[in-house]
Scaffold this active site. Structure first.
Site, mmCIF file in Angstrom:
data_model
loop_
_atom_site.group_PDB
_atom_site.id
_atom_site.type_symbol
_atom_site.label_atom_id
_atom_site.label_comp_id
_atom_site.label_asym_id
_atom_site.label_seq_id
_atom_site.Cartn_x
_atom_site.Cartn_y
_atom_site.Cartn_z
ATOM 1 N N SER A 150 0.841 -1.186 0.000
ATOM 2 C CA SER A 150 0.000 0.000 0.000
ATOM 3 C C SER A 150 0.889 1.253 0.000
ATOM 4 O O SER A 150 1.839 1.322 -0.768
ATOM 5 C CB SER A 150 -0.911 -0.065 1.220
ATOM 6 O OG SER A 150 -2.102 0.590 0.992
ATOM 7 N N ASP A 402 -8.307 -5.580 -6.166
ATOM 8 C CA ASP A 402 -8.012 -4.513 -5.213
ATOM 9 C C ASP A 402 -8.270 -3.153 -5.868
ATOM 10 O O ASP A 402 -7.665 -2.842 -6.892
ATOM 11 C CB ASP A 402 -6.533 -4.632 -4.809
ATOM 12 C CG ASP A 402 -6.076 -3.472 -3.940
ATOM 13 O OD1 ASP A 402 -6.935 -2.776 -3.368
ATOM 14 O OD2 ASP A 402 -4.851 -3.279 -3.843
ATOM 15 N N HIS A 427 -6.153 -6.622 -1.702
ATOM 16 C CA HIS A 427 -5.083 -5.684 -1.344
ATOM 17 C C HIS A 427 -3.862 -6.385 -0.726
ATOM 18 O O HIS A 427 -3.981 -7.027 0.313
ATOM 19 C CB HIS A 427 -5.667 -4.668 -0.359
ATOM 20 C CG HIS A 427 -4.926 -3.381 -0.275
ATOM 21 N ND1 HIS A 427 -4.464 -2.693 -1.370
ATOM 22 C CD2 HIS A 427 -4.553 -2.635 0.787
ATOM 23 C CE1 HIS A 427 -3.856 -1.578 -0.981
ATOM 24 N NE2 HIS A 427 -3.901 -1.525 0.328
#
Ligand SMILES: *[C@@H]1O[C@H](CO)[C@@H](O)[C@H](O)[C@H]1NC(C)=O
Ligand SMILES: *[C@@H]1O[C@H](CO)[C@@H](O)[C@H](O)[C@H]1NC(C)=O
Ligand SMILES: *[C@@H]1O[C@H](CO)[C@@H](O)[C@H](O)[C@H]1NC(C)=O
Ligand SMILES: *[C@@H]1O[C@H](CO)[C@@H](O)[C@H](O)[C@H]1NC(C)=O
Ligand SMILES: *[C@@H]1O[C@H](CO)[C@@H](O)[C@H](O)[C@H]1NC(C)=O
Length: 465
Positions: A150, A402, A427
């Site tokens: 991320s 995602d 994710h």
């Protein structure tokens, strides 16, 4: 209006709690880029040397993102899973202004003190820490591989780009480094949210699409507040247009989150959720519904999302997206300065009400909150945006389920800047600990990560000869 932030950070509690590490502190300058301010403070970092070959084994370095570092250490099972094979030392560094790495104690996030919260300062912290971990040698002894997911994935890639002499290669998982103005359409994120729901059942998306008007209509009728509060188990009534909007924002954020954590196994994200949560919630919308029946269905989805473990008394919809146990509040400031990620919905290719992206109003909200204006083009100028041909030794992995993949690198840029796609992944699934329910695609991805890491380490050793 768009909330200023969508929290990138996701953690899972499918962890092996026996991960062991020592907690350490490292002194860094408040400001790396000028000499006016001489203050210093400490950032936290966690270390495990159980499998490390001290004669030259690699350092696996997690570039911490927006939250306490312990959570990332616990949830990045992939690093723990491969440490022994690589005889690696594991280091997890906490990002300044998050967790306990606060330059000004509990005043750090106040407007007068928050100004040294930038990704560039954080990367410079990591560089100083690595220099120390290499015993300040002119020629570093240990190959270093950066890892991150991320925003942490963005940092691991940026770390390799900005400090290639310190980091041999980077695994950047679900890193939306293109989610910046002009690089991808602003609706990319919500299109993917929608397609994840579409896969779970074709009536699901249609029902959610109609639910917005249904809810707005319903909220104008007598006793609707009582009905909603009782039926949806809301902590607070829904008395006026502002509160209806807050409820709608909460629902939107619920769908976003469900799409991000749509993992094949049960997880305990900031909230506990079943395996394949999108499929689970869509069961309640498995036929075309209208009016109150539709709202009842949405209410059941809300219960799965907010109360899967049966421990929560009511749905605190006024909390917005700030649920969970992580204090990522510094992210709002980052989103209001350097990390401007345009988001919009059109209602055409997504299941949401149309909300345009408006940088002017976004800037204004930032100014009201932090007394700063965002720099729209900073990420492009500082990190290259979608012009990173000069970079090397980075793997960008993205799960196509995602929503953040909408701003990810999906095509290899060169022989050494590679894109890896996990078509059925959510994710940064690849960074999670190995799980019996993992699809083959994620196993293949992890093996490919290991091949790249081996290659980068041998390049480092060849260069040292
Ligand atoms: C902030 O920290 C100071 C010094 O450690 C302490 O005295 C004060 O109570 C704290 N304030 C809050 C609001 O936590
Ligand atoms: C909402 O109300 C309008 C006007 O009363 C009506 O035309 C529309 O069909 C309603 N929509 C839903 C989804 O209930
Ligand atoms: C609304 O609530 C009041 C008091 O509980 C009740 O008398 C009335 O019948 C309700 N109206 C509707 C439309 O349900
Ligand atoms: C929808 O799911 C319910 C259970 O959640 C089930 O009873 C019902 O038969 C399903 N309807 C359709 C059309 O699949
Ligand atoms: C964007 O927001 C500004 C300030 O709130 C407003 O004046 C302007 O009309 C908006 N632009 C669009 C295209 O909606």
């Amino acid at each position: 209006m768009w909330r200023i932030t969508i929290i990138l950070l996701l953690t899972l509690n499918i962890v092996k709690s026996e991960y062991k590490y020592t907690t350490n502190w490292f002194k860094v300058p408040l400001d790396h880029f000028g000499f006016q301010r001489s203050e210093e403070f400490q950032i936290k970092y966690l270390v495990n040397e159980e499998h490390w070959d001290k004669e030259g084994g690699p350092i696996f370095f997690y570039t911490g993102n927006e939250g306490q570092i312990e959570l990332f250490a616990k949830h990045t099972g992939f690093m723990w899973d491969i440490a022994e094979e690589f005889k690696a030392k594991l280091v997890f560094a906490e990002h300044r202004y998050y967790g306990a790495s606060m330059p000004f104690g509990n005043k750090s996030l106040d407007n007068e003190y928050i100004g040294y919260l930038t990704s560039a300062q954080a990367l410079a912290d990591y560089a100083d820490l690595l220099d120390y971990l290499q015993d300040y040698q002119l020629v570093p002894k240990y190959p270093v591989i950066a890892f991150g997911g991320s925003y942490g994935g963005m940092l691991s890639a940026y770390f390799r780009m900005k400090y290639p002499h310190m980091v041999t290669g980077a695994i950047a998982a679900s890193a939306p480094i293109h989610m910046f103005p002009g690089m991808v359409p602003c609706e990319a994120f919500h299109r993917i949210v929608t397609s994840s729901f579409n896969i779970a059942g074709d009536t699901c998306v249609q029902n959610i699409k109609t639910s917005w008007t249904a809810l707005r209509n319903f909220s104008t009728t007598a006793n609707s507040s009582e009905w909603l509060q009782k039926n949806w188990k809301l902590c607070d009534p829904v008395r006026n247009a502002t509160e209806v909007q807050e409820l709608i924002d909460f629902l939107r954020s619920m769908y976003e989150t469900l799409a991000m954590v749509n993992y094949p196994f049960a997880s305990d994200f900031l909230l506990p959720l079943p395996a394949e949560p999108v499929r689970v919630v869509c069961q309640y919308l498995n036929q075309t519904l209208k009016g109150q029946a539709l709202l009842e269905g949405i209410g059941k989805m809300l219960q799965v999302f907010t109360n899967y473990d049966g421990k929560s008394k009511c749905v605190d919809y006024k909390k917005g997206s700030d649920y969970g146990n992580l204090d990522a509040s510094g992210w709002d400031y980052q989103a209001c300065t350097e990390m401007v990620m345009p988001m919009c919905t059109t209602g055409e290719h997504d299941m949401f009400e149309p909300v345009p992206w408006n940088f002017t109003s976004y800037s204004k909200e930032c100014y009201d909150k932090f007394k700063v204006y965002p720099k729209e083009q900073l990420a492009k100028i500082e990190y290259g945006g979608d012009r990173i041909q000069a970079a090397s030794n980075i793997v960008f992995s993205n799960g196509l389920m995602d929503p953040w993949a909408g701003g990810g690198i999906l095509n290899s840029v060169s022989d050494t800047v590679q894109a890896v796609i996990i078509f059925n992944g959510a994710h940064h699934l690849d960074l999670m600990p190995a799980n019996p329910l993992d699809p083959d695609t994620v196993k293949i991805t992890r093996n490919s990560h290991k091949d790249n890491i081996k290659k980068w380490i041998s390049e480092f050793r060849d260069a040292a000869k």
